[in-house]
Design a protein around this motif. Structure first.
Motif, PDB file in Angstrom:
ATOM      1  N   VAL A 343       0.738  -1.174  -0.036  1.00 38.05           N
ATOM      2  CA  VAL A 343       0.109   0.090   0.042  1.00 38.05           C
ATOM      3  C   VAL A 343       0.766   1.221  -0.114  1.00 38.05           C
ATOM      4  O   VAL A 343       0.513   2.306  -0.497  1.00 38.05           O
ATOM      5  CB  VAL A 343      -1.136  -0.180   1.257  1.00 38.05           C
ATOM      6  N   GLY A 344       1.942   1.203   0.664  1.00 33.29           N
ATOM      7  CA  GLY A 344       2.864   2.378   0.795  1.00 33.29           C
ATOM      8  C   GLY A 344       3.578   2.755  -0.741  1.00 33.29           C
ATOM      9  O   GLY A 344       4.079   3.784  -1.039  1.00 33.29           O
ATOM     10  N   ASP A 345       3.328   1.611  -1.601  1.00 31.61           N
ATOM     11  CA  ASP A 345       3.912   1.931  -2.889  1.00 31.61           C
ATOM     12  C   ASP A 345       2.904   2.708  -3.831  1.00 31.61           C
ATOM     13  O   ASP A 345       3.286   3.371  -4.881  1.00 31.61           O
ATOM     14  CB  ASP A 345       4.316   0.841  -3.566  1.00 31.61           C
ATOM     15  N   HIS A 346       1.615   2.768  -3.467  1.00 35.78           N
ATOM     16  CA  HIS A 346       0.536   3.241  -4.219  1.00 35.78           C
ATOM     17  C   HIS A 346      -0.217   4.316  -3.763  1.00 35.78           C
ATOM     18  O   HIS A 346      -0.631   5.324  -4.422  1.00 35.78           O
ATOM     19  CB  HIS A 346      -0.472   2.034  -4.445  1.00 35.78           C
ATOM     20  N   PHE A 347      -0.177   4.767  -2.407  1.00 37.89           N
ATOM     21  CA  PHE A 347      -0.878   5.644  -1.685  1.00 37.89           C
ATOM     22  C   PHE A 347       0.229   6.682  -1.033  1.00 37.89           C
ATOM     23  O   PHE A 347       1.195   6.530  -0.754  1.00 37.89           O
ATOM     24  CB  PHE A 347      -1.870   5.370  -0.821  1.00 37.89           C
ATOM     25  N   VAL A 348      -0.345   8.017  -1.046  1.00 39.09           N
ATOM     26  CA  VAL A 348       0.419   9.131  -0.596  1.00 39.09           C
ATOM     27  C   VAL A 348       1.185   8.885   0.889  1.00 39.09           C
ATOM     28  O   VAL A 348       2.117   9.004   1.030  1.00 39.09           O
ATOM     29  CB  VAL A 348      -0.273  10.504  -0.776  1.00 39.09           C
ATOM     30  N   GLY A 349       0.014   8.426   1.654  1.00 37.58           N
ATOM     31  CA  GLY A 349       0.299   8.418   3.184  1.00 37.58           C
ATOM     32  C   GLY A 349      -0.293   7.210   3.658  1.00 37.58           C
ATOM     33  O   GLY A 349      -0.996   7.334   5.034  1.00 37.58           O
ATOM     34  N   GLY A 350      -0.594   6.131   2.735  1.00 41.20           N
ATOM     35  CA  GLY A 350      -1.610   5.153   3.247  1.00 41.20           C
ATOM     36  C   GLY A 350      -1.219   4.226   4.477  1.00 41.20           C
ATOM     37  O   GLY A 350      -2.030   3.682   5.005  1.00 41.20           O
ATOM     38  N   THR A 351      -0.017   4.511   4.920  1.00 38.93           N
ATOM     39  CA  THR A 351       0.349   3.728   6.194  1.00 38.93           C
ATOM     40  C   THR A 351       0.612   4.451   7.353  1.00 38.93           C
ATOM     41  O   THR A 351       1.213   4.170   8.312  1.00 38.93           O
ATOM     42  CB  THR A 351       1.835   2.866   5.631  1.00 38.93           C
ATOM     43  N   ASN A 352       0.025   5.675   7.164  1.00 45.98           N
ATOM     44  CA  ASN A 352       0.353   6.649   8.209  1.00 45.98           C
ATOM     45  C   ASN A 352      -0.606   6.543   9.431  1.00 45.98           C
ATOM     46  O   ASN A 352      -0.451   7.187  10.653  1.00 45.98           O
ATOM     47  CB  ASN A 352       0.042   8.234   7.674  1.00 45.98           C
ATOM     48  N   GLY A 353      -1.467   5.663   9.177  1.00 44.65           N
ATOM     49  CA  GLY A 353      -2.435   5.431  10.524  1.00 44.65           C
ATOM     50  C   GLY A 353      -3.210   6.545  10.999  1.00 44.65           C
ATOM     51  O   GLY A 353      -3.939   7.060   9.992  1.00 44.65           O
ATOM     52  N   GLU A 354      -3.262   6.871  12.213  1.00 45.91           N
ATOM     53  CA  GLU A 354      -4.100   7.835  12.682  1.00 45.91           C
ATOM     54  C   GLU A 354      -3.745   9.256  12.233  1.00 45.91           C
ATOM     55  O   GLU A 354      -4.574  10.110  12.289  1.00 45.91           O
ATOM     56  CB  GLU A 354      -4.206   7.676  14.433  1.00 45.91           C
ATOM     57  N   LEU A 363      -4.228   8.163  -4.176  1.00 46.17           N
ATOM     58  CA  LEU A 363      -3.168   7.457  -4.980  1.00 46.17           C
ATOM     59  C   LEU A 363      -2.132   8.248  -5.324  1.00 46.17           C
ATOM     60  O   LEU A 363      -2.405   9.398  -5.738  1.00 46.17           O
ATOM     61  CB  LEU A 363      -3.628   6.612  -6.344  1.00 46.17           C
ATOM     62  N   LYS A 364      -0.800   7.813  -5.267  1.00 45.51           N
ATOM     63  CA  LYS A 364       0.406   8.459  -6.197  1.00 45.51           C
ATOM     64  C   LYS A 364      -0.118   8.433  -7.634  1.00 45.51           C
ATOM     65  O   LYS A 364      -0.678   7.669  -8.127  1.00 45.51           O
ATOM     66  CB  LYS A 364       1.640   7.736  -6.069  1.00 45.51           C
ATOM     67  N   GLU A 365       0.475   9.608  -8.334  1.00 46.70           N
ATOM     68  CA  GLU A 365       0.251   9.938  -9.581  1.00 46.70           C
ATOM     69  C   GLU A 365       0.804   8.640 -10.598  1.00 46.70           C
ATOM     70  O   GLU A 365       0.173   8.337 -11.627  1.00 46.70           O
ATOM     71  CB  GLU A 365       0.846  11.028  -9.926  1.00 46.70           C
ATOM     72  N   ASP A 366       2.068   7.930 -10.000  1.00 41.08           N
ATOM     73  CA  ASP A 366       2.538   6.970 -11.122  1.00 41.08           C
ATOM     74  C   ASP A 366       2.130   5.728 -10.314  1.00 41.08           C
ATOM     75  O   ASP A 366       2.675   4.569 -10.962  1.00 41.08           O
ATOM     76  CB  ASP A 366       4.020   7.113 -10.594  1.00 41.08           C
ATOM     77  N   SER A 367       1.106   5.511  -9.710  1.00 39.77           N
ATOM     78  CA  SER A 367       0.398   4.224  -9.099  1.00 39.77           C
ATOM     79  C   SER A 367      -0.362   3.389 -10.367  1.00 39.77           C
ATOM     80  O   SER A 367      -1.010   4.060 -11.162  1.00 39.77           O
ATOM     81  CB  SER A 367      -0.385   4.281  -7.950  1.00 39.77           C
ATOM     82  N   SER A 368       0.109   2.255 -10.460  1.00 45.82           N
ATOM     83  CA  SER A 368      -0.593   1.316 -11.475  1.00 45.82           C
ATOM     84  C   SER A 368      -2.204   1.093 -11.209  1.00 45.82           C
ATOM     85  O   SER A 368      -2.797   0.645 -11.874  1.00 45.82           O
ATOM     86  CB  SER A 368      -0.034   0.061 -11.431  1.00 45.82           C
ATOM     87  N   LEU A 369      -2.362   1.657  -9.938  1.00 41.05           N
ATOM     88  CA  LEU A 369      -3.958   1.418  -9.481  1.00 41.05           C
ATOM     89  C   LEU A 369      -4.781   2.588 -10.038  1.00 41.05           C
ATOM     90  O   LEU A 369      -5.803   2.840  -9.650  1.00 41.05           O
ATOM     91  CB  LEU A 369      -3.875   1.178  -8.011  1.00 41.05           C
TER      92      LEU A 369
END
Length: 731
Positions: A343-354, A363-369
């Motif tokens: 998820v950290g490879d695709h979202f700007v701060g998807g692992t930042n929790g609270e 999503l990041k601009e270069d994400s394949s998703l």
């Protein structure tokens, strides 16, 4: 010109409403600085009335409103505040709108079975049509809005935060849109007090299901609060009614939460789940019970027992329809940095929790998703939710900190909560938390032991499959301490996958010494179609672990249980049959017994009568016999006496007869009276001599001359004389 009436009390407001609603309508303004208690509106006319604050910058305070059979009313720009109770009660009304208002209560913390501090509820809406709730801010409540048996409902553009229980409850609603709302930072409850949902659809109290429901464009974010279920749609009465919810659309929602049901749907006909983004907020936790432990689950998308299902273009950690993963038409991401689609490879701060802002969930601009998931999670998207959710995004250049390692402590640790590599989370209702892990090649599940130094028993609960021989091993700090093979010959409980494939629940025990802080890894290797499924890891202190049941013991126990159950069942059946038979035959048997008793009594009476008759007959016979005997005896006595007298008479007659004859012949023959012969008896006559007792016989020849017979007619003899002599002679 619109009529406007300014009021300063509930009574004035109610009177103003009655006047305007029955006239041409208008506006009721509440004076600045006043607080109005409970307002009750009932009936009225059909003209539209708006109730608002005299100063929009300083909203007037109101405790609550009750609408009963009311039409065409709008509450706009008010401030509702109360410690307990309900702000809104709407019953059998139509075209009621609540807009641009704030709702505040006193909730400040999570609620358990032991803790108090409940907030109020926002509102209850029943049997009403055309109800709008939009652009409001609601905080500090026990629960939010409940809609029962309503039609044409809209909930749009609102903020729901600091709730202890559910924000929206829906039951038997026809036609409802829930869109562009922001649900975040809930206090929640312990799960033994209430299971927390941001939106819940159910059918516990109603026979009619919900139809034509759309949930779209919303953000569900646990934030710094507790983990909750985000969208939970169930149909508890389906088993009784056979009716499914119909036409439900869930699309374009962003979910950042920590409970299993990210989107959970059951018993729906025609359900669409598309373009949703569902991510794990690993900082949010769920309190399992009042004094229990906490946990944090990766939320999933799951649809079961539904017809005409479309699940496409979603992003989530797992997406399942009737137990089958839907990876081909959706994007499945991992929260393990060593795995693909991290998820950290695709979202700007998807692992930042609270700490994650809404922009961090894009999503990041270069994400394949890009192009999948919610519109709000696309790069640079503008959120339509309230301004309070707008925060500065995290610096994309700063790499997210590595996640804290999973922990294994005393008690049960779910396999899906461990750090997984090569393993995926798989939905299965037979698992201890309705989820397990499986690998299609080889995988590891790792956690750090948090206990103190000592001897322990470590139980690995896994699933043995019949179509392959998967391999397992336990490593402690990289050193193998145990291994085994799933040989499909286990002695555990037989369960089934959602597909119907049978499995056997097994437990492998490893006894070992642990100092604390060790890294414990479970390794699984797939073989054929056996996917090395693991359910949980349980750690016991030495001596505390229960005995594992062997195959022989399990078989024996099953046989005993079956025998007891069969015996009990037979006894129950026999008892029921006997009771039923007795209940049917008892009246007949009673009647038969009564008839038989009557017959017995009659027989006994007859026998008694016969015995009495016999006794009477015997007695009569005996009496007759006695009488006859007496008569016979008397008769015999009389006869004897008579006989004696007769004999005596006969003798006298005989002597008289013969004497007469002798005298006759004497007269004939002129014998005359001979004194010597006088009185001498004839021959054959008996005389008694008292002294000699001898009989003297006088012969007839002595007195009758022997010249003829007695039959010869003598001179002077007549016929009468002859007849008189025609008598038998004495011998």
């Amino acid at each position: 010109m619109v009529d406007t009436i300014t009021v300063a009390s509930a009574e004035e407001l109610e009177a103003a409403y009655a006047s305007l609603s029955k006239g041409s309508g208008g506006v009721i303004e509440i004076e600045e600085g006043v607080t109005i208690g409970n307002v009750e509106l009932s009936g009225g006319g059909d003209s539209h009335v708006t109730i608002t604050s005299a100063n929009p910058d300083e909203p007037s305070h109101v405790t609550s409103f009750e609408f009963d059979d009311v039409s065409n009313v709008a509450l706009d720009g008010l401030h509702f505040e109360m410690g307990s109770g309900r702000h809104l009660s709407i019953d059998e009304s139509e075209n009621i709108a609540i807009r641009n208002s704030t709702f505040q209560s006193d909730a400040e913390n999570m609620i358990t079975r032991e803790d108090g501090g409940y907030g109020s509820s926002i509102g209850l809406v029943e049997d009403s049509d055309g109800i709008v709730f939009e652009d409001n801010t609601c905080s500090g409540h026990w629960s939010g809005l409940s809609y029962f048996r309503c039609t044409d409902v809209t909930v749009s553009g609102n903020e729901f935060t600091e709730f202890q229980a559910d924000a929206i409850q829906i039951e038997s609603v026809q036609g409802m849109d829930i869109e562009d709302n922001h649900f975040h930072d809930f206090y929640g409850t312990s799960q033994d007090r209430n299971h927390s949902d941001m939106i819940q659809v159910w059918s516990v109290n109603e026979d009619e299901p919900t139809k034509d429901l759309t949930i779209s464009g919303n953000v569900f974010d646990a934030g710094e609060g507790a983990g909750t279920q985000s969208i939970f749609i169930a149909n508890e009465n389906y088993g009784e009614t056979g009716k499914k919810h119909e036409n439900i659309v869930i699309e374009d929602n962003v979910i950042h939460n920590a409970m299993y049901a990210g989107i959970r749907v059951t018993q729906v006909d025609n359900v669409t789940v598309t373009n949703n983004t569902v991510l794990h907020n690993r900082d949010a936790e769920v309190l399992a019970s009042t004094n229990g432990s906490t946990y944090s689950h990766t939320p999933v998308i799951r649809v079961d027992n539904s017809d005409n299902v479309t699940v496409e273009d979603n992003i989530a950690g797992q997406i399942v329809v009737d137990g089958e993963n839907q990876n081909d038409t959706n994007a499945v991401v991992s929260f393990d940095s060593s795995k693909s689609n991290y998820v950290g490879d695709h979202f700007v701060g998807g692992t930042n929790g609270e700490d994650a802002s809404l922009e961090d969930l894009q999503l990041k601009e270069d994400s394949s998703l890009v192009g999948m998931g919610a519109a709000a999670s696309q790069p640079g998207a503008e959120y339509l939710v309230s301004e309070s959710s707008s925060e500065s995004p995290s610096e994309p250049a700063a790499p997210p900190p590595p996640p804290e390692p999973a922990e294994i402590g005393l008690g049960v640790t779910e396999a899906e909560d461990l750090d997984l590599d090569g393993y995926d989370v798989n939905v299965n209702p037979e698992a201890s938390s309705e989820a397990l892990i499986r690998t299609e090649e080889s995988g590891t599940a790792t956690g750090v032991f948090t206990g103190e130094a000592g001897e322990y028993a470590l139980d690995v609960t896994w699933f043995d499959e019949p179509d392959g021989m998967s391999e397992f091993a336990v490593l402690v700090d990289g050193v193998e301490v145990a291994s085994w093979t799933g040989d499909a010959e286990g002695d555990g409980e037989i369960v089934k996958l959602a597909s119907g494939e049978p499995m056997v629940t097994e437990t492998e025990r490893v006894e070992l010494w642990l100092d604390g802080g060790e890294e414990i890894t479970i390794v699984g290797t797939q073989s054929d179609d056996a996917y090395a499924r693991i359910d949980s890891v349980t750690v016991w202190e030495a001596g505390a672990a229960p005995d594992l049941v062997t195959e022989v013991e399990a078989t024996a126990e099953e046989e005993v249980v079956e025998t007891v159950e069969e015996s009990v069942e037979e006894e129950v059946v026999e008892t029921v049959d006997e009771v039923a038979e007795e209940s049917v035959e008892a009246p007949l048997e009673a009647e038969a017994e009564e008839e038989e008793l009557e017959e017995d009594i009659e027989d006994e009476l007859e026998e008694a009568e016969e015995e009495i008759e016999e006794e009477e007959t015997l007695e009569a016979e005996e009496e007759i016999e006695e009488e006859e005997v007496e008569e016979v005896e008397d008769a015999a006595g009389d006869t004897e006496a008579e006989s004696a007298a007769q004999v005596e008479d006969d003798d006298d007659e005989e002597q008289s007869f013969f004497q007469a004859i002798i005298d006759f012949f004497r007269d004939i023959f002129g014998l005359g009276d001979d004194d010597d012969n006088a009185g001498t008896p004839l021959a054959g006559a008996r005389t008694e001599d008292a002294e000699t007792e001898s009989a003297e016989v006088v012969s007839l020849a002595d007195v009758v001359p022997q010249t003829g017979t007695l039959d010869e007619e003598m001179p002077g003899e007549t016929d009468e004389d002859e007849d008189a002599l025609d008598l038998p002679l004495a011998s």
